[in-house]
Scaffold this motif. Structure first.
Motif, PDB file in Angstrom:
ATOM      1  N   ALA A  68      43.315  42.318  46.667  1.00 55.75           N
ATOM      2  CA  ALA A  68      44.615  41.918  46.123  1.00 55.75           C
ATOM      3  C   ALA A  68      44.449  40.896  45.004  1.00 55.75           C
ATOM      4  O   ALA A  68      45.097  40.994  43.949  1.00 55.75           O
ATOM      5  N   ILE A  69      43.584  39.914  45.219  1.00 56.05           N
ATOM      6  CA  ILE A  69      43.349  38.898  44.186  1.00 56.05           C
ATOM      7  C   ILE A  69      42.756  39.543  42.942  1.00 56.05           C
ATOM      8  O   ILE A  69      43.163  39.239  41.811  1.00 56.05           O
ATOM      9  N   ARG A  70      41.833  40.450  43.129  1.00 54.00           N
ATOM     10  CA  ARG A  70      41.212  41.122  41.978  1.00 54.00           C
ATOM     11  C   ARG A  70      42.192  42.022  41.237  1.00 54.00           C
ATOM     12  O   ARG A  70      42.002  42.280  40.050  1.00 54.00           O
ATOM     13  N   LEU A  71      43.231  42.498  41.903  1.00 49.15           N
ATOM     14  CA  LEU A  71      44.302  43.226  41.200  1.00 49.15           C
ATOM     15  C   LEU A  71      45.177  42.272  40.399  1.00 49.15           C
ATOM     16  O   LEU A  71      45.626  42.599  39.307  1.00 49.15           O
ATOM     17  N   LEU A  72      45.423  41.117  40.968  1.00 49.13           N
ATOM     18  CA  LEU A  72      46.329  40.160  40.337  1.00 49.13           C
ATOM     19  C   LEU A  72      45.720  39.450  39.129  1.00 49.13           C
ATOM     20  O   LEU A  72      46.405  39.216  38.129  1.00 49.13           O
ATOM     21  N   LEU A  73      44.445  39.102  39.193  1.00 51.86           N
ATOM     22  CA  LEU A  73      43.844  38.280  38.135  1.00 51.86           C
ATOM     23  C   LEU A  73      43.932  38.902  36.734  1.00 51.86           C
ATOM     24  O   LEU A  73      44.278  38.187  35.780  1.00 51.86           O
ATOM     25  N   PRO A  74      43.645  40.189  36.542  1.00 51.94           N
ATOM     26  CA  PRO A  74      43.793  40.739  35.187  1.00 51.94           C
ATOM     27  C   PRO A  74      45.227  40.654  34.661  1.00 51.94           C
ATOM     28  O   PRO A  74      45.450  40.425  33.469  1.00 51.94           O
ATOM     29  N   HIS A  75      46.196  40.816  35.538  1.00 52.35           N
ATOM     30  CA  HIS A  75      47.598  40.676  35.141  1.00 52.35           C
ATOM     31  C   HIS A  75      47.886  39.224  34.735  1.00 52.35           C
ATOM     32  O   HIS A  75      48.521  38.967  33.715  1.00 52.35           O
ATOM     33  N   ALA A  76      47.388  38.292  35.539  1.00 55.21           N
ATOM     34  CA  ALA A  76      47.636  36.873  35.272  1.00 55.21           C
ATOM     35  C   ALA A  76      46.989  36.428  33.963  1.00 55.21           C
ATOM     36  O   ALA A  76      47.631  35.788  33.126  1.00 55.21           O
ATOM     37  N   PHE A  77      45.714  36.773  33.789  1.00 55.52           N
ATOM     38  CA  PHE A  77      45.005  36.327  32.585  1.00 55.52           C
ATOM     39  C   PHE A  77      45.305  37.194  31.374  1.00 55.52           C
ATOM     40  O   PHE A  77      45.276  36.704  30.247  1.00 55.52           O
ATOM     41  N   GLY A  78      45.626  38.455  31.595  1.00 58.40           N
ATOM     42  CA  GLY A  78      45.925  39.364  30.486  1.00 58.40           C
ATOM     43  C   GLY A  78      47.398  39.362  30.127  1.00 58.40           C
ATOM     44  O   GLY A  78      47.829  38.728  29.162  1.00 58.40           O
ATOM     45  N   THR A  79      48.192  40.048  30.922  1.00 64.74           N
ATOM     46  CA  THR A  79      49.619  40.216  30.635  1.00 64.74           C
ATOM     47  C   THR A  79      50.358  38.890  30.526  1.00 64.74           C
ATOM     48  O   THR A  79      51.135  38.681  29.597  1.00 64.74           O
ATOM     49  N   LEU A  80      50.124  37.997  31.478  1.00 65.25           N
ATOM     50  CA  LEU A  80      50.833  36.715  31.473  1.00 65.25           C
ATOM     51  C   LEU A  80      50.190  35.691  30.548  1.00 65.25           C
ATOM     52  O   LEU A  80      50.791  34.662  30.239  1.00 65.25           O
TER      53      LEU A  80
END
Length: 166
Positions: free
Chosen positions: A119-131
């Motif tokens: 779950a964390i590994r799914l979230l991190l690209p969104h956090a650092f990329g998209t956000l």
């Protein structure tokens, strides 16, 4: 997978991969969460005494899931549609481009299976990329070695200790 949300949207986008979905809550999650119950050993790892929380009721679970649904940075963790837990970016500071990670799996049978790590590994690209975030922090009890191993495997590094905090 749901279409991407527009910038400024109040709905979290669905993030999918590694056999998991990070998605907004659905009605079936109420029964699933109630069915997981409250396990004192899990709440101890959050630094909370479950006995002081009162009963886990439909109204409380519904309000909690409504809170997740209302946030663009909060998700239900699900596998094959089945509710497993939650993950959030709290205290999002767009000016400083940082946030604090929170994650919870509420049943002991879900622990130690790589679900939190996935779950964390799914979230991190969104956090650092998209956000566009530059920093994500978290807090964990020193006694929660399972979580510490998970966070370390996901790239988090200890920066300090809050002594006598809990």
């Amino acid at each position: 997978m749901a279409p991407p949300t527009e910038p400024g949207s109040t709905v979290a986008p669905v993030l999918a991969g590694a056999g998991l979905d990070l998605r907004p809550p659905i009605a079936a999650d109420i029964e699933a969460r109630l069915g997981q119950g409250r396990w004192p050993e899990i709440y101890r790892q959050f630094g909370v005494d479950a006995a002081g929380l009162g009963p886990l009721t439909r109204d409380r679970v519904t309000a909690w899931l409504d809170e997740i649904a209302a946030s663009p940075t909060a998700w239900v963790i699900a596998r094959e549609g089945r509710f497993l837990g939650e993950i959030r970016l709290r205290d999002l500071n767009r000016a400083d481009r940082n946030a604090r990670l929170g994650i919870a799996l509420y049943h002991p049978d879900l622990l130690g299976r790589g679900t939190g790590r996935a779950a964390i590994r799914l979230l991190l690209p969104h956090a650092f990329g998209t956000l566009g975030l530059h920093r994500i922090s978290l807090r964990v009890l020193a006694t929660n070695q399972r979580a510490i191993r998970c966070y370390t495997a996901c790239g988090f590094v200890p920066e300090g200790r809050e002594r006598d905090e809990h």
